[in-house]
Scaffold this motif. Sequence first.
Motif, PDB file in Angstrom:
ATOM      1  N   TYR A   1      -4.136  -1.254 -13.797  1.00 34.55           N
ATOM      2  CA  TYR A   1      -5.296  -0.829 -13.013  1.00 34.55           C
ATOM      3  C   TYR A   1      -4.917  -0.686 -11.542  1.00 34.55           C
ATOM      4  N   ALA A   2      -4.183  -1.672 -11.039  1.00 36.53           N
ATOM      5  CA  ALA A   2      -3.739  -1.625  -9.647  1.00 36.53           C
ATOM      6  C   ALA A   2      -2.815  -0.439  -9.401  1.00 36.53           C
ATOM      7  N   MET A   3      -1.913  -0.170 -10.355  1.00 35.86           N
ATOM      8  CA  MET A   3      -0.984   0.949 -10.209  1.00 35.86           C
ATOM      9  C   MET A   3      -1.722   2.285 -10.166  1.00 35.86           C
ATOM     10  N   LEU A   4      -2.746   2.433 -11.000  1.00 37.62           N
ATOM     11  CA  LEU A   4      -3.519   3.674 -11.005  1.00 37.62           C
ATOM     12  C   LEU A   4      -4.255   3.867  -9.679  1.00 37.62           C
ATOM     13  N   VAL A   5      -4.795   2.764  -9.150  1.00 37.73           N
ATOM     14  CA  VAL A   5      -5.499   2.847  -7.866  1.00 37.73           C
ATOM     15  C   VAL A   5      -4.533   3.221  -6.749  1.00 37.73           C
ATOM     16  N   ILE A   6      -3.357   2.581  -6.734  1.00 37.00           N
ATOM     17  CA  ILE A   6      -2.351   2.891  -5.708  1.00 37.00           C
ATOM     18  C   ILE A   6      -1.942   4.356  -5.803  1.00 37.00           C
ATOM     19  N   LEU A   7      -1.701   4.821  -7.023  1.00 35.98           N
ATOM     20  CA  LEU A   7      -1.294   6.213  -7.217  1.00 35.98           C
ATOM     21  C   LEU A   7      -2.374   7.170  -6.731  1.00 35.98           C
ATOM     22  N   GLY A   8      -3.626   6.843  -7.038  1.00 32.39           N
ATOM     23  CA  GLY A   8      -4.738   7.688  -6.609  1.00 32.39           C
ATOM     24  C   GLY A   8      -4.821   7.799  -5.098  1.00 32.39           C
ATOM     25  N   PHE A   9      -4.691   6.666  -4.417  1.00 37.94           N
ATOM     26  CA  PHE A   9      -4.789   6.694  -2.965  1.00 37.94           C
ATOM     27  C   PHE A   9      -3.539   7.284  -2.317  1.00 37.94           C
ATOM     28  N   ALA A  10      -2.394   7.191  -2.987  1.00 36.71           N
ATOM     29  CA  ALA A  10      -1.189   7.851  -2.485  1.00 36.71           C
ATOM     30  C   ALA A  10      -1.372   9.366  -2.507  1.00 36.71           C
ATOM     31  N   ILE A  11      -2.010   9.863  -3.573  1.00 35.69           N
ATOM     32  CA  ILE A  11      -2.295  11.299  -3.672  1.00 35.69           C
ATOM     33  C   ILE A  11      -3.265  11.729  -2.580  1.00 35.69           C
ATOM     34  N   ILE A  12      -4.275  10.886  -2.331  1.00 34.07           N
ATOM     35  CA  ILE A  12      -5.236  11.187  -1.257  1.00 34.07           C
ATOM     36  C   ILE A  12      -4.534  11.238   0.086  1.00 34.07           C
ATOM     37  N   THR A  13      -3.607  10.306   0.315  1.00 34.17           N
ATOM     38  CA  THR A  13      -2.860  10.268   1.571  1.00 34.17           C
ATOM     39  C   THR A  13      -2.039  11.543   1.755  1.00 34.17           C
ATOM     40  N   VAL A  14      -1.392  12.000   0.670  1.00 35.05           N
ATOM     41  CA  VAL A  14      -0.607  13.239   0.735  1.00 35.05           C
ATOM     42  C   VAL A  14      -1.508  14.429   1.072  1.00 35.05           C
TER      43      VAL A  14
END
Length: 226
Positions: free
Chosen positions: A207-220
Amino acid sequence: MDCGIITSKTVLLLLNLIFWAAGGALAYVGSYVIKSYNNFDNFLEDKYTLIPAAIIITVGVVMFIIGTVGCCATLRESKVGLSFFLMILLAMFAAEVAALVFAFIYRGRIKGDLERSMSDVFQKYDGENSETRAVDYLQSQLQCCGVQTYMNWTTTPWFSSSNNTVPISCCKQNNTECTGKLDQPDLLNTQGCEVKLEQLLQDVMSYAMLVILGFAIITVLCLTVL
């Protein structure tokens, strides 16, 4: 005022509002991961597993701060402020990638960590100490009994000293007739705790990994807009 400038300001202000919301969400997720692990910390030897959660919380706080910096820089049209905003975004993206890598690494270590520590904790069960409280909490919360199976209790000092019974925390919920005797298997949770705890911690980390990935995409996406 030029229409393009107004549009750019609107987009930047919207991004800053997103950062505020994202900062709060990340801080919540990081706290959730830490709380989930702390509930069962007696069974986890590798405390570095919480590194991803610490990074998530840090990134969440930074996102909230840069939301404020970005708003001020946008309203004042400060080039220095916007440059600072961009540099923090880049640093934050690097932190998110690091958190994702750490989470992936430690997710794979959970099983081995539990295998090393759970048997030792169960062997120390005496009905009164801290290990007792940890085991009782684990068994009642996950509705399990023993490490791999409820029969594992037969090899513990507790079993022989308590008239060949397993702890009451092995009993199924809301069952007043259970005494912990092995001749009452229908009243006991027979599945072991190791598999259930491993699955719980794996799910939390995923769950944490999915959240991190999601926000990394938003940052990009934010970096491309800027």
